[in-house]
Design a protein around this motif. Structure first.
Motif, PDB file in Angstrom:
ATOM      1  N   GLU A  60      -3.701  -2.782   4.654  1.00 14.70           N
ATOM      2  CA  GLU A  60      -2.738  -2.594   3.575  1.00 14.70           C
ATOM      3  C   GLU A  60      -3.249  -3.190   2.274  1.00 14.70           C
ATOM      4  O   GLU A  60      -3.150  -2.570   1.211  1.00 14.70           O
ATOM      5  N   GLN A  61      -3.831  -4.405   2.384  1.00 14.98           N
ATOM      6  CA  GLN A  61      -4.378  -5.036   1.188  1.00 14.98           C
ATOM      7  C   GLN A  61      -5.556  -4.248   0.646  1.00 14.98           C
ATOM      8  O   GLN A  61      -5.712  -4.112  -0.566  1.00 14.98           O
ATOM      9  N   THR A  62      -6.390  -3.720   1.563  1.00 13.44           N
ATOM     10  CA  THR A  62      -7.516  -2.899   1.125  1.00 13.44           C
ATOM     11  C   THR A  62      -7.017  -1.645   0.424  1.00 13.44           C
ATOM     12  O   THR A  62      -7.549  -1.243  -0.620  1.00 13.44           O
ATOM     13  N   ALA A  63      -5.978  -1.040   1.012  1.00 12.47           N
ATOM     14  CA  ALA A  63      -5.406   0.157   0.383  1.00 12.47           C
ATOM     15  C   ALA A  63      -4.830  -0.173  -0.992  1.00 12.47           C
ATOM     16  O   ALA A  63      -5.006   0.571  -1.950  1.00 12.47           O
ATOM     17  N   ARG A  64      -4.132  -1.352  -1.059  1.00 11.63           N
ATOM     18  CA  ARG A  64      -3.584  -1.755  -2.352  1.00 11.63           C
ATOM     19  C   ARG A  64      -4.691  -2.040  -3.351  1.00 11.63           C
ATOM     20  O   ARG A  64      -4.582  -1.700  -4.528  1.00 11.63           O
ATOM     21  N   ALA A  65      -5.785  -2.692  -2.847  1.00  7.20           N
ATOM     22  CA  ALA A  65      -6.903  -2.989  -3.744  1.00  7.20           C
ATOM     23  C   ALA A  65      -7.554  -1.704  -4.243  1.00  7.20           C
ATOM     24  O   ALA A  65      -7.901  -1.587  -5.428  1.00  7.20           O
TER      25      ALA A  65
END
Length: 606
Positions: free
Chosen positions: A208-213
């Motif tokens: 999720e954080q990677t997607a947000r990044a």
């Protein structure tokens, strides 16, 4: 007793526990059924118990029911159905354990050691297997242990023979050990499952954080692209009228005016200069952002540059009630003087803007074979948490209302980009409420290098210029006001020009007009560019014609293209002095010479 009354875990854990059991359940049922037939065969042959075969069939039927019947529970491994599956399996294992206990009660003859050994060995083996397979869910394992072991214990109690005291004591001890191990295995399985859940959640958060990044990076790229488009579009549209205004003001200044008119003209020039300075700041940032600035280092003395900056900024500091000091230096450095001056100019302007009392000091120190230029102020200072952020574009301290009189917040972003361009770094020391110092290092050079004076000319002066008398200029611009203003300016320089609004008109004008120089706007009608028009005109003339392309665009790609086109590039609003300098430089390279003074003819088309 807590061990005898285990509880099922919460649905999420229970579903994972039943999944572990389910993976080996089929093999466990097959082994249990085979062990039952082996026991029945041994009892029939060696113990005279042919009735053991019906028992083995019943055991096999229970095992088959468990193996195939579990498939009738839809989504048995889901959180919603795991409880039902666990209770059903516990009941089944209780029946199977009870059948093993029944075999001990019915067929274990304490007077026949072989029979005792055979039954005890198989029950112990089945209990050990149950410990390995069913312990992830403690109630399921206990469901097998208790009915399988308790009848064995009862058999030894019923003998009343002290010779079997060890077995009488060993049976409940064995059951207790199984229960303890099952509980420990269940705890280990529960911890492993919880750890797996934590890892899954961590991976999900990381994804999720990677997607947000990635989304943030995409948004940043889109924002950067939008910023470049804005700077290109808005900058161009604003530069057009300012460019025309500047040309008209210069032309008007060469005419007969009264003192009051001269005063009004000075105010107009000041207002136009302020607007031009703001747009030039945007242009400087765009050039740095585009990477089209190529440093041209040479040896030069710092002191003339520092004097020039003092003459420019000291009146501004004095108007704010501040002192401005320059520490004299004899230092000679090797760098691009224009870029060094631009860095200092932004640092000094920033220092004055954020200083309310005290003043600004500009100094140079020699340290470790380098010249370190420093700009000191007694301003508001910069908190440590902001010392990197202030170098970002459009970031300002103490200006939440975005008051444009305090600048655009691009000065330090330009400074950092220019510093990278000349291979140096801008360092900052600051104390909130006490002031700041910005410094950067430049390589020293020998005094014997006879450096050029980096401060030739001062702002606002118009040094004597080479004559453009008789120069034949083709002006290509689709804005009628700019064509009018450019014609008037060239006329004041006694040049001959033809002004047209399109590439087709320019090519048609070549039939009876041979230009010495081309002045072209970058954006033309019909989605054509000044570069394309220049190439068409050069092809028609059969030679290279000196060309000045004037643009209001600041988009990085556009800047790179223009720089690669082989023409001089000026940015709107063009200062007349800079236009004259660019024209004479091109003409000098081409070998053009001015005519003997005579009346200059003027024509204008379109």
């Amino acid at each position: 007793m807590v061990l005898l009354v285990p509880r099922y875990d919460e649905p999420r854990l229970l579903a994972a526990e039943m999944e572990l059991i389910d993976q080996s359940f089929g093999i466990a049922m097959l082994g249990c059924a085979l062990a039952g037939f082996i026991l029945a065969l041994g009892l029939s042959i060696g113990g005279g118990h042919p009735g053991a075969f019906p028992w083995a069939v019943a055991l096999a039927a229970a095992c088959a029911l468990g193996h195939f019947g579990r498939r009738a529970i839809a989504e048995r491994l889901s959180e919603a159905r795991a409880g039902l599956y666990a209770r059903g399996m516990t009941a089944l294992l209780t029946v199977i354990g009870g059948l093993w206990g029944l075999a001990a009660w019915l067929y274990m003859d304490v007077h026949s050691p072989a029979t005792v050994i055979c039954i005890l060995s198989l029950i112990a083996g089945m209990s050990a297997a149950a410990l390995a397979v069913f312990s992830p869910c403690l109630p399921v394992a206990v469901g097998f242990f208790v009915p399988a072991i308790v009848p064995v214990w009862a058999v030894f109690i019923a003998t009343g023979d002290s010779a079997y005291l060890a077995m009488f004591l060993g049976a409940p001890l064995y059951l207790a050990v199984l229960m303890v191990f099952a509980r420990n295995y269940a705890r280990v399985a529960r911890h492993a499952i919880a750890l797996r859940f934590a890892n899954v959640e961590l991976i999900a958060r990381l994804r999720e954080q990677t997607a947000r990044a990635e989304s943030a990076q995409h948004e940043a790229e889109e924002a950067n692209r939008a910023k470049s488009v804005f700077l290109a579009s808005a900058g161009h549209d604003l530069r057009q009228p300012l460019h025309a205004l500047g040309l008209f003001v210069v032309t008007l200044g060469r005419s007969e005016l009264s003192d009051k008119q001269r005063q009004l003209l000075a105010h107009i020039e000041a207002a136009a200069g302020a607007a031009r300075e703001m747009l030039n700041t945007l242009l400087d940032f765009s050039k740095v952002d585009a990477g089209v600035i190529t440093p041209q280092p040479r040896a030069f003395r710092l002191q003339p540059m520092l004097y020039k900056l003092e003459n420019e900024f000291a009146p501004q500091a004095d108007a704010r009630g501040l002192f401005y000091r320059t520490r004299d230096t004899t230092t000679t450095v090797f760098a691009d003087p224009n870029l060094v001056e631009l860095i200092l100019r932004n640092l000094i302007a920033n220092a004055i803007r954020y200083t309310n009392q005290g003043g600004v000091l500009v100094a140079c120190r020699q340290r470790r074979g380098c010249a370190v230029l420093e700009v000191w102020d007694t301003g508001v200072g910069i908190p440590i948490t902001q010392r990197r952020a202030i170098f970002r574009e459009f970031h300002q301290l103490g200006n939440p209302e975005r008051d444009q009189r305090k600048g655009l917040g691009l000065g330090l972003a330009i400074v950092e980009g220019l510093a990278r361009t000349i291979s140096t770094r801008v360092l900052l020391n600051s104390r909130p409420g006490r002031g700041s110092v910005f410094r950067f290092a430049l390589p020293l050079t020998s005094q014997a290098a006879q450096p050029a004076d980096a401060s030739a000319g001062t702002p606002g002066t118009m040094p004597s210029r080479p004559s453009l008398h008789g120069l034949r200029v083709l002006v290509l611009d689709d804005d009628p006001e700019i064509r009018t203003a450019m014609t008037a300016l060239l006329q004041s320089w006694q040049s001959v020009c033809v002004a047209v609004e399109s590439e087709s008109e320019a090519l048609a004008a070549l039939a009876d007009f041979t230009p010495d120089l081309l002045l072209a706007d970058y954006r033309l009608r019909g989605e054509r560019t000044g570069q394309e028009a220049m190439e068409a005109i050069r092809e028609r003339l059969g030679r290279v014609i000196p060309t000045v392309i004037i643009t209001g665009d600041t988009a990085p790609d556009r800047l790179r293209n223009v720089h690669a086109g082989g023409a001089a590039l000026l940015h709107k609003p063009v200062v007349a002095q800079h236009l004259h300098t660019a024209m004479t430089a091109l003409l000098s390279e081409s070998g053009w010479r001015p005519e003997i003074p005579r009346a200059a003819g003027m024509r204008m088309h379109g």
